[in-house]
Design a protein around this motif. Structure first.
Motif, PDB file in Angstrom:
ATOM      1  N   ARG A  21       0.832  -1.210   0.000  1.00 15.65           N
ATOM      2  CA  ARG A  21       0.000   0.000   0.000  1.00 15.65           C
ATOM      3  C   ARG A  21       0.865   1.258   0.000  1.00 15.65           C
ATOM      4  NH1 ARG A  21      -4.906  -0.989   4.318  1.00 15.65           N
ATOM      5  NH2 ARG A  21      -6.167  -2.327   2.974  1.00 15.65           N
ATOM      6  N   SER A  22       1.886   1.275   0.831  1.00 22.18           N
ATOM      7  CA  SER A  22       2.738   2.465   0.895  1.00 22.18           C
ATOM      8  C   SER A  22       3.508   2.630  -0.419  1.00 22.18           C
ATOM      9  CB  SER A  22       3.704   2.403   2.073  1.00 22.18           C
ATOM     10  OG  SER A  22       4.654   1.377   1.900  1.00 22.18           O
ATOM     11  N   ALA A  23       3.941   1.511  -1.025  1.00 23.97           N
ATOM     12  CA  ALA A  23       4.636   1.597  -2.316  1.00 23.97           C
ATOM     13  C   ALA A  23       3.696   2.131  -3.389  1.00 23.97           C
ATOM     14  CB  ALA A  23       5.179   0.221  -2.717  1.00 23.97           C
ATOM     15  N   ILE A  24       2.474   1.657  -3.393  1.00 33.76           N
ATOM     16  CA  ILE A  24       1.489   2.136  -4.368  1.00 33.76           C
ATOM     17  C   ILE A  24       1.185   3.608  -4.125  1.00 33.76           C
ATOM     18  CG2 ILE A  24      -0.931   1.945  -5.064  1.00 33.76           C
ATOM     19  CD1 ILE A  24      -0.646  -1.094  -4.704  1.00 33.76           C
ATOM     20  N   ALA A  25       1.013   3.990  -2.860  1.00 31.49           N
ATOM     21  CA  ALA A  25       0.737   5.398  -2.528  1.00 31.49           C
ATOM     22  C   ALA A  25       1.906   6.291  -2.958  1.00 31.49           C
ATOM     23  CB  ALA A  25       0.464   5.547  -1.044  1.00 31.49           C
ATOM     24  N   THR A  26       3.126   5.835  -2.721  1.00 29.10           N
ATOM     25  CA  THR A  26       4.308   6.604  -3.113  1.00 29.10           C
ATOM     26  C   THR A  26       4.375   6.735  -4.632  1.00 29.10           C
ATOM     27  OG1 THR A  26       5.479   5.796  -1.166  1.00 29.10           O
ATOM     28  CG2 THR A  26       6.814   6.735  -2.930  1.00 29.10           C
ATOM     29  N   ALA A  27       4.128   5.628  -5.327  1.00 29.89           N
ATOM     30  CA  ALA A  27       4.144   5.647  -6.792  1.00 29.89           C
ATOM     31  C   ALA A  27       3.054   6.571  -7.328  1.00 29.89           C
ATOM     32  CB  ALA A  27       3.963   4.242  -7.354  1.00 29.89           C
ATOM     33  N   SER A  57       4.105  10.157  -6.723  1.00 33.53           N
ATOM     34  CA  SER A  57       5.176  10.488  -7.660  1.00 33.53           C
ATOM     35  C   SER A  57       4.610  10.743  -9.055  1.00 33.53           C
ATOM     36  CB  SER A  57       6.198   9.357  -7.691  1.00 33.53           C
ATOM     37  OG  SER A  57       7.093   9.529  -8.745  1.00 33.53           O
ATOM     38  N   SER A  58       3.716   9.864  -9.503  1.00 32.38           N
ATOM     39  CA  SER A  58       3.090  10.043 -10.823  1.00 32.38           C
ATOM     40  C   SER A  58       2.289  11.328 -10.865  1.00 32.38           C
ATOM     41  CB  SER A  58       2.171   8.866 -11.142  1.00 32.38           C
ATOM     42  OG  SER A  58       2.905   7.687 -11.245  1.00 32.38           O
ATOM     43  N   LEU A  59       1.566  11.589  -9.798  1.00 33.83           N
ATOM     44  CA  LEU A  59       0.764  12.801  -9.716  1.00 33.83           C
ATOM     45  C   LEU A  59       1.643  14.047  -9.804  1.00 33.83           C
ATOM     46  CD1 LEU A  59      -2.242  13.337  -9.393  1.00 33.83           C
ATOM     47  CD2 LEU A  59      -1.873  13.582  -6.956  1.00 33.83           C
TER      48      LEU A  59
END
Length: 160
Positions: free
Chosen positions: A57-63, A66-68
Motif C-alpha cells: 500500500r505504501s509503495a502504491i501510494a508513493t508511486a 510520484s506520478s501525480l
C-alpha cells in the motif's frame, strides 16, 4: 486474536473418576501443543501478510504521489509553454501593428510635405498672378488713357 486452546480435561474422564492414562495425557498434550503451534504460525502468517499489505500500500501510494507530481509538473510546463507562445504571438502582432503604423505615419508625413510644398507653390503662383494682373491692369489703363487722348479706335472702357 489467537484461538483459545482447550486446556481442560475432557468431561468424561473427570466424571468417571478414572484418571487419564499416561498415553492419553501425552496424546492430549501433543494435540494441544500442535494446536498452539498452528495458532502461533497462523498469527505469524497473518502478521507477515499485514506487513506485506501495508508495504504494498505504501509503495502504491508513493508511486501514485510520484506520478501525480510528474503529471502536475508536465501540466505546469505545458501551461507555461502555452503562455510563452501566446505572449510571443501577441508581441509579434504588436510589432506588425507598430510597423504598419510607422509606414502609415511615413506616408502621412510624405503627403503632408507634398501638400505644404504644393501650397507654397500655389501661393507663389497666386502672388505672381496677382502681380501680373496688377501690371496688366496698369498697362490696360495706360493704353485706354493713351488711346483716349490720341483718339484711338478702342471701343468701350475696361472695367476695373
Amino acid at each position: 486474536m489467537a484461538p483459545a486452546a482447550n486446556t481442560t480435561r475432557s468431561g468424561r474422564a473427570t466424571r468417571t473418576g478414572k484418571g487419564l492414562s499416561g498415553s492419553d495425557s501425552d496424546a492430549e498434550y501433543q494435540a494441544y501443543n500442535g494446536r498452539l503451534k498452528e495458532a502461533s504460525a497462523a498469527r505469524t502468517r497473518l502478521r507477515k501478510a499485514k506487513q506485506t499489505r501495508d508495504k504494498n500500500r505504501s509503495a502504491i501510494a508513493t508511486a501514485y504521489e510520484s506520478s501525480l507530481k510528474q503529471i502536475e509538473a508536465r501540466i505546469q510546463k505545458s501551461v507555461a509553454k502555452h503562455k510563452d507562445l501566446q505572449t510571443a504571438i501577441q508581441i509579434t502582432h504588436l510589432r506588425r501593428l507598430k510597423q504598419a503604423m510607422d509606414r502609415r505615419d511615413a506616408t502621412a508625413e510624405l503627403i503632408a510635405r507634398r501638400l505644404a510644398e504644393h501650397q507654397r507653390r500655389m501661393l507663389n503662383l497666386a502672388i505672381q498672378l496677382q502681380a501680373l494682373y496688377e501690371g496688366r491692369k496698369e498697362d490696360v489703363r495706360g493704353l485706354v488713357q493713351g488711346q483716349g487722348e490720341g483718339g484711338g479706335g478702342v471701343v468701350g472702357r475696361v472695367k476695373e
